[in-house]
Design an enzyme around this catalytic site. Structure first.
Site, PDB file in Angstrom:
ATOM      1  N   GLU A  79       0.826  -1.207   0.000  1.00 12.25           N
ATOM      2  CA  GLU A  79       0.000   0.000   0.000  1.00 12.25           C
ATOM      3  C   GLU A  79       0.862   1.259   0.000  1.00 12.25           C
ATOM      4  O   GLU A  79       0.524   2.244  -0.658  1.00 12.25           O
ATOM      5  CB  GLU A  79      -0.934   0.004   1.211  1.00 12.25           C
ATOM      6  CG  GLU A  79      -2.086  -0.971   1.111  1.00 12.25           C
ATOM      7  CD  GLU A  79      -3.034  -0.647  -0.032  1.00 12.25           C
ATOM      8  OE1 GLU A  79      -3.247   0.551  -0.312  1.00 12.25           O
ATOM      9  OE2 GLU A  79      -3.563  -1.580  -0.646  1.00 12.25           O
ATOM     10  N   CYS A 109     -12.438   2.956 -14.640  1.00 14.46           N
ATOM     11  CA  CYS A 109     -12.742   4.369 -14.416  1.00 14.46           C
ATOM     12  C   CYS A 109     -11.448   5.175 -14.332  1.00 14.46           C
ATOM     13  O   CYS A 109     -11.163   5.844 -13.334  1.00 14.46           O
ATOM     14  CB  CYS A 109     -13.561   4.512 -13.126  1.00 14.46           C
ATOM     15  SG  CYS A 109     -14.445   6.087 -12.974  1.00 14.46           S
ATOM     16  N   CYS A 125     -16.215   3.263 -20.084  1.00 14.97           N
ATOM     17  CA  CYS A 125     -17.549   3.355 -19.484  1.00 14.97           C
ATOM     18  C   CYS A 125     -18.477   2.219 -19.912  1.00 14.97           C
ATOM     19  O   CYS A 125     -19.287   1.742 -19.107  1.00 14.97           O
ATOM     20  CB  CYS A 125     -18.184   4.701 -19.827  1.00 14.97           C
ATOM     21  SG  CYS A 125     -17.291   6.114 -19.135  1.00 14.97           S
ATOM     22  N   CYS A 170     -18.371  -0.757 -17.735  1.00 19.32           N
ATOM     23  CA  CYS A 170     -18.578  -0.508 -16.305  1.00 19.32           C
ATOM     24  C   CYS A 170     -19.931  -1.068 -15.850  1.00 19.32           C
ATOM     25  O   CYS A 170     -20.947  -0.886 -16.532  1.00 19.32           O
ATOM     26  CB  CYS A 170     -18.521   0.990 -16.018  1.00 19.32           C
ATOM     27  SG  CYS A 170     -18.862   1.428 -14.305  1.00 19.32           S
ATOM     28  N   CYS A 208     -24.332   6.110 -13.651  1.00 18.53           N
ATOM     29  CA  CYS A 208     -23.286   7.119 -13.459  1.00 18.53           C
ATOM     30  C   CYS A 208     -23.742   8.504 -13.913  1.00 18.53           C
ATOM     31  O   CYS A 208     -24.080   8.714 -15.086  1.00 18.53           O
ATOM     32  CB  CYS A 208     -22.026   6.695 -14.211  1.00 18.53           C
ATOM     33  SG  CYS A 208     -20.655   7.851 -14.038  1.00 18.53           S
TER      34      CYS A 208
END
Length: 359
Positions: free
Chosen positions: A47, A203, A210, A213, A219
């Site tokens: 991370e 995204c 899109c 998605c 959206c």
């Protein structure tokens, strides 16, 4: 008007989770190195490396880091120089310094066990914020902990049409509310990874996919044809240009003198070339530290970009007439053909690599 005043209501949480996890089960990433043998330590290192850095770049660094520092105890016991050496080229070196500091905190204060019982305890460690702490807890333990990294901010901003720069407190509060709303109490590790994967693979900042998605019909940004409007960028300021001279002092064996930079500030703790504001200052330093040296060529300047400014670097060379000058504390004669394990600033490494081709 605040973001929460103008935004549509969030989607039904169960609907969102079901669609997201169904997409993740078919298209999500599950074979990344840090997803194997998950421990708080391995997830934490990944991370931190992934902050401001793409997954493809991090993979090799992560694997080398784990080979040398397989657990928090070995990292805590290491010298900072070695940690910075393994970080060389990854950038944002404060991450490496904080990683080292946090490892020592975990060993000294927690007996080598990460405080993953709650976000507050984990985020108190150096270099770990609220979102990173949430990601570590969710990924390593499966406990519920919302996250809000750059990818998640982009997904939520577009899905709900949240205007404004996410660095503004009101905008950030709204995005955290949405993250809290959607985060489930089950499959928390998968959900967290799915949110990050959505932002990283569908995204994306530019040219989002899109039509692939699972929320294409929900959206707000897509319906308006304004996907790239969200999230809004930080208000721009003029990026100042600074200048520095870097001296490559070379002895008869082709070794280059390096100096360790102060622990804090620009390239903190890394090894670099002596730097000067102007040529007079550089020549005075040579007269004092390497008398009799021959001044060499002035090489082509180049610009290295930082977050808040750009640095124009002009490399100059000088050659010792015989032998090597003595080294003071914090100095090192670096052999480009047999390099020592030192943490190097990226432009310094590039100059040393170029010097290798001349030997």
């Amino acid at each position: 008007m605040t973001p929460s005043d103008s935004m549509p209501a969030p989607l039904d949480a169960e609907y969102f989770r079901t669609r997201l996890l169904d997409w993740f089960d078919h298209h999500g990433r599950s074979q990344l190195p840090w997803q194997q043998e998950r421990t708080p330590y391995r997830v934490w290192v990944s991370e931190i490396m992934l902050q401001q850095t793409q997954v493809a770049t991090v993979i090799d660094y992560f694997q080398r880091f784990m080979a040398r520092f397989p657990d928090v105890e070995s990292l805590a016991a290491a010298e900072l120089d070695e940690v910075l050496h393994l970080w060389t080229g990854l950038g944002y070196y404060a991450r490496a310094r904080n990683l080292h500091r946090a490892a020592r905190c975990v060993v000294e204060a927690y007996g080598g066990h990460f405080p993953v019982e709650n976000v507050e305890a984990l985020s108190a460690l150096p270099g770990i914020g609220r979102s990173t702490a949430g990601a570590i807890i969710a990924q390593a333990t499966g406990q519920r902990a919302p996250i809000l990294d750059g990818n998640v901010k982009r997904v939520l901003s577009r899905l709900h049409g949240v205007g404004g720069w996410p660095g503004r407190p009101a905008v950030e509060r709204r995005l955290w509310q949405l993250a809290e709303h959607y985060t489930p109490h089950w499959r928390c590790a998968d959900f967290t990874q799915a949110m990050m994967d959505m932002g990283a693979t569908l995204c994306t900042r530019r040219r989002p996919a899109c039509l692939l998605c699972p929320f294409v019909d929900d959206c707000v940004a897509h319906r308006a044809g304004e996907e790239t409007r969200y999230p809004e960028s930080k208000p721009k300021k003029t990026t100042p240009l600074r200048h520095t001279l870097m001296l490559m002092l070379i002895d008869e064996e082709g070794r280059v003198l390096l100096e360790q930079r102060p622990a804090s500030g620009l390239w903190g703790g890394l090894w670099g070339l002596p730097q000067f504001d102007d040529e007079t200052q550089l020549r005075d330093w040579l007269d004092s530290h390497a008398p009799g040296s021959r001044f060499g060529e002035r090489r082509q300047p180049f610009v290295h970009a930082f977050t808040h400014f750009r640095l124009e670097i002009t490399p100059l060379t000088a050659h010792l007439s015989r032998g090597s000058a003595g080294v003071a504390e914090g100095q090192h004669w670096y052999d480009p053909l047999q390099p020592a394990s030192l943490g190097l600033a990226a432009p310094v490494k590039a100059l040393l690599d170029a010097q290798t081709t001349l030997l």
